[in-house]
Structure formats: C-alpha cells, structure tokens
Write a protein that holds these residues in place. Structure first.
Motif, PDB file in Angstrom:
ATOM      1  N   LYS A   1      -6.809   1.689 -71.952  1.00  0.00           N
ATOM      2  CA  LYS A   1      -6.590   1.320 -70.555  1.00  0.00           C
ATOM      3  C   LYS A   1      -5.990  -0.092 -70.450  1.00  0.00           C
ATOM      4  O   LYS A   1      -5.123  -0.346 -69.615  1.00  0.00           O
ATOM      5  CB  LYS A   1      -7.914   1.368 -69.801  1.00  0.00           C
ATOM      6  CG  LYS A   1      -8.509   2.776 -69.715  1.00  0.00           C
ATOM      7  CD  LYS A   1      -9.825   2.744 -68.938  1.00  0.00           C
ATOM      8  CE  LYS A   1     -10.441   4.145 -68.851  1.00  0.00           C
ATOM      9  NZ  LYS A   1     -11.732   4.130 -68.125  1.00  0.00           N
ATOM     10  N   ALA A   2      -6.454  -1.006 -71.320  1.00  0.00           N
ATOM     11  CA  ALA A   2      -5.964  -2.380 -71.264  1.00  0.00           C
ATOM     12  C   ALA A   2      -4.486  -2.469 -71.641  1.00  0.00           C
ATOM     13  O   ALA A   2      -3.739  -3.295 -71.102  1.00  0.00           O
ATOM     14  CB  ALA A   2      -6.782  -3.270 -72.195  1.00  0.00           C
ATOM     15  N   GLN A   3      -4.054  -1.623 -72.553  1.00  0.00           N
ATOM     16  CA  GLN A   3      -2.643  -1.640 -72.939  1.00  0.00           C
ATOM     17  C   GLN A   3      -1.747  -1.260 -71.772  1.00  0.00           C
ATOM     18  O   GLN A   3      -0.708  -1.877 -71.533  1.00  0.00           O
ATOM     19  CB  GLN A   3      -2.411  -0.701 -74.117  1.00  0.00           C
ATOM     20  CG  GLN A   3      -2.992  -1.200 -75.432  1.00  0.00           C
ATOM     21  CD  GLN A   3      -2.797  -0.220 -76.565  1.00  0.00           C
ATOM     22  OE1 GLN A   3      -2.196   0.837 -76.362  1.00  0.00           O
ATOM     23  NE2 GLN A   3      -3.324  -0.560 -77.738  1.00  0.00           N
ATOM     24  N   ALA A   4      -2.210  -0.243 -71.047  1.00  0.00           N
ATOM     25  CA  ALA A   4      -1.421   0.150 -69.881  1.00  0.00           C
ATOM     26  C   ALA A   4      -1.392  -0.968 -68.844  1.00  0.00           C
ATOM     27  O   ALA A   4      -0.352  -1.275 -68.243  1.00  0.00           O
ATOM     28  CB  ALA A   4      -2.014   1.439 -69.283  1.00  0.00           C
ATOM     29  N   LEU A   5      -2.576  -1.588 -68.653  1.00  0.00           N
ATOM     30  CA  LEU A   5      -2.634  -2.673 -67.681  1.00  0.00           C
ATOM     31  C   LEU A   5      -1.820  -3.879 -68.165  1.00  0.00           C
ATOM     32  O   LEU A   5      -1.195  -4.584 -67.360  1.00  0.00           O
ATOM     33  CB  LEU A   5      -4.093  -3.076 -67.463  1.00  0.00           C
ATOM     34  CG  LEU A   5      -4.343  -4.184 -66.440  1.00  0.00           C
ATOM     35  CD1 LEU A   5      -3.856  -3.739 -65.054  1.00  0.00           C
ATOM     36  CD2 LEU A   5      -5.831  -4.522 -66.373  1.00  0.00           C
ATOM     37  N   ALA A   6      -1.777  -4.118 -69.482  1.00  0.00           N
ATOM     38  CA  ALA A   6      -1.024  -5.250 -70.031  1.00  0.00           C
ATOM     39  C   ALA A   6       0.463  -5.085 -69.807  1.00  0.00           C
ATOM     40  O   ALA A   6       1.188  -6.059 -69.568  1.00  0.00           O
ATOM     41  CB  ALA A   6      -1.322  -5.393 -71.519  1.00  0.00           C
ATOM     42  N   ILE A   7       0.936  -3.830 -69.886  1.00  0.00           N
ATOM     43  CA  ILE A   7       2.363  -3.593 -69.644  1.00  0.00           C
ATOM     44  C   ILE A   7       2.715  -3.969 -68.211  1.00  0.00           C
ATOM     45  O   ILE A   7       3.716  -4.646 -67.943  1.00  0.00           O
ATOM     46  CB  ILE A   7       2.712  -2.129 -69.956  1.00  0.00           C
ATOM     47  CG1 ILE A   7       2.529  -1.864 -71.467  1.00  0.00           C
ATOM     48  CG2 ILE A   7       4.139  -1.817 -69.529  1.00  0.00           C
ATOM     49  CD1 ILE A   7       2.694  -0.403 -71.840  1.00  0.00           C
ATOM     50  N   GLU A   8       1.830  -3.537 -67.300  1.00  0.00           N
ATOM     51  CA  GLU A   8       2.087  -3.883 -65.902  1.00  0.00           C
ATOM     52  C   GLU A   8       2.010  -5.407 -65.696  1.00  0.00           C
ATOM     53  O   GLU A   8       2.837  -5.998 -64.990  1.00  0.00           O
ATOM     54  CB  GLU A   8       1.067  -3.173 -65.009  1.00  0.00           C
ATOM     55  CG  GLU A   8       1.181  -1.652 -65.038  1.00  0.00           C
ATOM     56  CD  GLU A   8       0.134  -0.994 -64.153  1.00  0.00           C
ATOM     57  OE1 GLU A   8      -0.641  -1.744 -63.513  1.00  0.00           O
ATOM     58  OE2 GLU A   8       0.084   0.246 -64.107  1.00  0.00           O
TER      59      GLU A   8
END
Length: 675
Positions: free
Chosen positions: A248-255
């Motif tokens: 989940k953090a990776q997706a949020l990091a991209i944003e």
C-alpha cells in the motif's frame, strides 16, 4: 613473538589454564632454588669460611706446631700442605720477622707475594701476626675460597629434578580436572551457540552439567533462546503485516512523488521570485542608505516605516530600534514640525521648511526639511528628508567675510597711499629745517649776518632746549610711520601663489613692526607693553613660501598671544611673547609662545574650526585661526599645531617645507580651496 601469540590464541581454554599453572609453578620453583643457592652462598661466606680460617689459624699458632714450623722449612711446607687440605682454604703462607716469605702452599697455582701484606684485602683473607717464645715476630696469611662445594650443587640438582617430576604429575591431574569441569561444559555451550547462529534453530537447549558459573551461563542462555523464539514468532507475524503495508505504501509513494515534483517546481518558482524581490529590496535599501540626506518614511499614524543610514548618524538611533517607533520619539527635535508633517499627509501636498535651527545630539545645526506625501492609493504616509546645511551656510558666511576682508584690504591700501603724501611732506620739511640750521651752508651764514644774529648762538639755543632732539624724534617717527605704511601696502597686495624663497628673519622683523604699531584698548591688548623675545636659527636657509600669507598668519598668532596675555589679572604681570625659528631636517619651524591664560583641551581641539571663538560677541569672528590653518596646510602643504596648558600659556608651531618642488600657483585659486 607474533607466531607464539598466534599459537597461544588457538589453544583451548583447558590448555591455556594448564600452561598458566605450569608457568606459575615453574616460576615459583626457579625463584625458590635461586634464593636457596644465594642464601647458602652468603651463609658459607659470612659464617663457614671465617670459622674454618679461625680453626686453621689456632692450630698453626700452637707453640708446639709453631716451633716445628720454624725449625725446619721443608717440614713447614708439608704442614702447610696438610692444613690447606682443610675445606675451602686456597693458600697458606708464613712470613719471617723481616716480612719475607718463609714457607707457603697454594691450590690452583695462586700467586703468593714475597713480602708480607700490610692488611687483609677482603673477608676471604686472614692475616695474623704472632710473637714466638724467643721473641721472634712472624706473620700468618690464609686465603679462603667462599664458593660452595660441588656436593651442594649436586644435591640441589637432584632436589630440583624431583620437584619438576612432582610438578608434572600434579599438572596432569589438574589438566584432567580442568577438562572435565570447565572445558567440556564450555565446548557444549559453544556447539549449541553455533547451531543457533548457523541453522537459526531457536528450539535447541544447552545441558546444565554442574551448578557453577558455567551452569548458570547455560541456564541463562536457554532463557535467552526461549525469549528469542517467542520474539521471532512475533517478528514473523509483523513481517507479514509489513509486507502488506509496504504494497500500500508503494502505491501511496508513487502518488506522493508526483505531488512532490509539482510542489518542488512551485517552490523553485517561488524562491526565484523571492530572490528577485530580495535583490530589488537590497538595491533600493542601498540607494536609500547611500543618500547623504536623512530619509525617513512614516505611515498615517507617524510611525517609522523606513530609516536610512544617514538618519542613524544624525540621531544615533539604529534601524531596528527606530522601525515602528513614533516619529516624535526618535526625532524629538522635529516636535515643532510634526504639525506640518500631518498637514502634508492630510492635504497630500509637499511641504518645504528651510534653515531650521534644530538641537541635535551633536549640537545645534541648520537643516532643510522636505515632506513628500506618498501617492500610493493602498498605503498612506509621507517621506521626510533632512539635509544638514550648516556647512554650506558656514561657507557662505566665510565667502562674505572674505569679500569684506578684501574690501577692507583695498581700503587700507588706498588709505596707505593717502597717508604716504603727508608723511613725505613731514619728512621733507624736517630735512629742510635741519639743512637750514647747519653752519656748513654759506646761504645760512649769509642770511644770519643780514639779520644780525649768530647761527652758532641759534644752534646752541636749540641744543640747550633739546630742539634738535625733538626734530630727530619727529624724523624718526616719520620714517617709522613710512615704514609701517610700506609694510601695510606690501601686506595688502595679493601676490602670486607661486612659492618664492624668502628670508624668514626679515619677514618676521617686518611682521613685528606692523604688530608693534597695533594696539586696541577695547579688545585689551597693546604690543607696546609686551616683552617680545626673538630666538632665530643662525643658518636658516631661504624658505619657499608666499610672504604676505605667512605675514598674515604670524599677525594672527601674535594678536591671539597678546589677547591671551591681556586676560591675565595678576598685578605687575609682565607678558612675554617668544618667537623662534628652527630647522629640523627638511622643515622650517616657526613657534610663537606666550605666557597668557592658556586653553583647555576641549578648546585646543576646536581652535582651528571656522567661526569657533572664545571671545565675547562682537570681539571676534572665529575665522583668524581657521584661515591661518588653511593658508599653512592648503597653500603651503605645511602644518599648524598648538599645545596649551591652562593658566601657563600657549605655543603655536608653523611647519613649512624647505623643498621648493611644492608650488601652488594654480591649485590655490580653485573654488574648492578657498575655504
């Protein structure tokens, strides 16, 4: 050494303990044997050897044995050989009454002295003098060997071997016990630790062999394994949860990364704009601070919004302290002008006030005040500019005074020309009277005979009544007046600004003649009542200068000295002025010293300022010394200094260059050097 350390570091704990124990035991055994041998040696040397020597000495000095020794020399040698076989005796010798060797015997071919020694050299030698029955004096000499016998060393060697055998036996027994009670539990604990570290198997447990420190360590190690096993399970569960959260953090990091890029671009644009605004503000502040005028901006409530460096210099209040303060608090000298500032704000019109007399921290100054209302529709306020015009007004007054002095100089020149005419008539008439009275002229004799009088009687009458003396005084006064007029004419002329070689002595004499004729009872000085002393350098060369300007400077200094002397109120006070000339290197010095009232240090510092004077109003302009300072420093590239002590006197010193390379023909006439 490094190889031995490496070998020892690889040994097991049991072997290391055995080696340590062996080393300690062997060291103790070695030290014990060494102490025993040394003690035996000392005991033998200090006790056994002296006892043996004393025993042999008593035997040989027995009367019967001694008679046998002295009766036959060969028999004496045999007896000495038998006595020397006694333990630890190396040599025996008998010396006759004349101290010559009588008989001797030695082991190991030791040298025997042919003459009897006077005394024993050490404790291993024995010397005894014996008197026989027939009164003969003989000397007995014995040399002993303090070393231990060989049997002692053999016995000690056997004892050391036995000790070493027992040490080896006990060391083997101790090594077995160390291996059983220490090495085996430690190796088991190491094996369990390797299993845990290599296989990461936290389920194994260490065996507790004994209830000693190693057993406690094994129990503590097992407890640690139990806790690690429990925490490993917790970490495993947490890792699973962290992996899910990581996705989940990776997706949020991209944003977030995309948003950060946009923010970074906005920040860069904003910083660039701020830098441009900062540069513009710094440039504007530099412009405002570089202005020589004090510039202050106020808002509608008369609170300070801008304060430049000139305002700080003018008021002594720094920028940070002045910002936001009320104008009347930071510039109290504008309290009378605050109404005009408020009118400029209300009417939005500029106001100009000229030549205001303001009391500043540095004293009273003349200022021009300009008030400009701000034209910004969003911000109401005004800009106040203060210009210090004190210097300009002083220059204007100096120019006016200079023009007045030039006019007075021209008037004095005209009056001098007019005075010269009657002076010439007076001197000519005096000369004519003297010629008409001299008996050498035939015309005078003829006229006297025609009138029936004697020219000699007339001259006798003139001499008796001092008429000739009066005529001489009239002629002398006329010549002196003519000389004064001539000096005034020369002084009033505006000579060229080119420095010309001048005789200082002659110039000073002329100046003193002018000063001697100057008296002003109103201002309180009279040169006729002052003792003027002259102390001139004997070999002073010609000095390059402008004569009439140096004359003007000297007159100013002499008048100031006379005025200072006149202020002394002591009865029977005799004023003295001493004028000196000296040559120091490439400089010519002229000093004017008086014994007047003197000056304070504050007055001495300001004495050369334009319009500064200590005289009463109407008695002086304060320009004499400032003009003199300008003449010396600017027109002659010299120096004018003062030293004064209150109540003692004052000395002014003029320094002029003897180098003729400095000329001021053109520069001295430039407008910026007329001050």
């Amino acid at each position: 050494m490094n190889g031995l350390q490496d070998y020892l570091s690889r040994l097991s704990i049991s072997r290391k303990l055995v080696f340590v124990m062996l080393g300690v035991v062997l060291g103790v055994a070695f030290v014990s044997c060494a102490v025993l041998i040394v003690s035996a040696y000392l005991v033998s040397r200090n006790n056994f050897v002296p006892a043996n020597i004393q025993a042999v000495s008593r035997i040989l000095t027995e009367p019967t044995v001694l008679n046998t020794l002295l009766s036959d020399q060969d028999e004496a040698k045999k007896i000495l050989q038998v006595a020397s076989e006694y333990s630890q005796i190396q040599a025996i010798a008998i010396y006759s009454s004349d101290n010559r060797l009588y008989a001797s015997f030695t082991h190991k071919e030791l040298p025997i002295s042919e003459e009897a020694p006077s005394a024993a050299e050490d404790e291993t030698q024995y010397l005894k003098r014996v008197i026989t029955g027939d009164d003969r004096r003989i000397t007995l000499f014995i040399q002993a060997d303090p070393s231990l016998p060989i049997d002692f060393y053999v016995g000690m060697t056997i004892a050391v071997i036995i000790i070493l055998v027992f040490i080896l036996l006990f060391s083997s027994l101790a090594a077995g016990m160390i291996r059983r009670f220490i090495t085996q539990p430690v190796l088991h604990l190491i094996s369990i630790a390797n299993t845990v570290s290599i296989e990461e198997n936290y389920g194994v447990r260490a065996q507790k062999f004994y209830h000693d420190e190693i057993g406690i360590l094994a129990q503590t190690f097992n407890t640690m394994l139990s806790r690690i096993e429990a925490r490993d399970q917790l970490l495993t569960n947490a890792r699973d949860k962290a992996e899910q959260a990581s996705l989940k953090a990776q997706a949020l990091a991209i944003e977030t990364h995309m948003s950060n890029k946009q923010l970074e671009q906005e920040v860069r644009n904003r910083k660039q704009t701020e830098r441009q605004l900062t540069r513009l503000q710094s440039h504007l502040n530099s412009i405002v601070d570089s202005m020589p005028s004090a510039l202050v901006a106020v808002d509608q409530e008369l609170a300070v919004a801008q304060w430049n460096r000139a305002a700080t210099v003018l008021t002594g209040i720094d920028h940070d302290r002045a910002m936001g303060a009320y104008l009347g608090d930071v510039m109290p000298f504008l309290s009378d002008s605050l109404e005009q500032v408020q009118d400029a704000l209300d009417n939005e019109s500029a106001v100009q006030l000229e030549k205001l007399s303001l009391i500043l921290p540095g004293g009273e100054r003349k200022m021009d005040l300009m008030i400009y209302p701000l034209t910004d529709a969003d911000q109401h306020g005004a800009v106040i500019r203060l210009d210090d015009i004190s210097r300009r007004l002083q220059l204007e007054e100096m120019m006016v005074q200079t023009e007045k002095m030039m006019s007075v100089g021209g008037l004095a020149a005209g009056m001098a020309h007019e005075i010269n005419n009657p002076l010439g008539a007076i001197l000519q008439s005096i000369q004519t009277i003297q010629r008409r009275m001299t008996p050498e002229l035939e015309a005078n004799q003829k006229t006297a005979r025609e009138l029936g009088v004697s020219l000699d009687s007339i001259n006798a009458y003139f001499r008796t009544r001092d008429i000739n003396k009066f005529l001489d005084n009239i002629q002398s006064a006329g010549v002196r007046a003519s000389q004064i007029v001539s000096n005034m004419l020369q002084f009033s002329r505006r000579d060229s600004r080119i420095l010309t070689p001048t005789d200082l002595d002659d110039l000073i004499h002329k100046t003193l003649e002018i000063a001697a004729s100057d008296f002003n009872l109103k201002q309180g000085f009279d040169f006729m009542r002052i003792c003027i002393q002259q102390d001139f350098e004997t070999d002073m060369p010609s000095v390059p200068c402008i004569p009439n300007e140096i004359q003007q400077v000297l007159l100013n200094l002499l008048k100031n000295a006379a005025q200072a002397i006149s202020k002394r109120k002591e009865p029977d006070w005799q004023g003295h002025i001493t004028i000196r000339t000296r040559k120091e290197g490439g400089k010519a010095l002229i000093s004017v010293e008086d014994n007047g009232t003197g000056m304070t240090e504050d007055v001495s510092r300001r004495i050369f300022e334009p319009f500064f004077t200590t005289k009463d109003i109407g008695s002086g302009t304060g320009l004499g010394l400032s003009v003199s300072y300008f003449i010396i420093t600017n027109n002659h590239n010299g120096a004018l200094t003062v030293s004064s002590t209150l109540g003692v006197g004052t000395t002014f010193t003029v320094m002029l260059n003897l180098d003729e390379s400095f000329t001021d023909s053109g520069a001295a006439l430039s407008p910026d050097r007329l001050i």
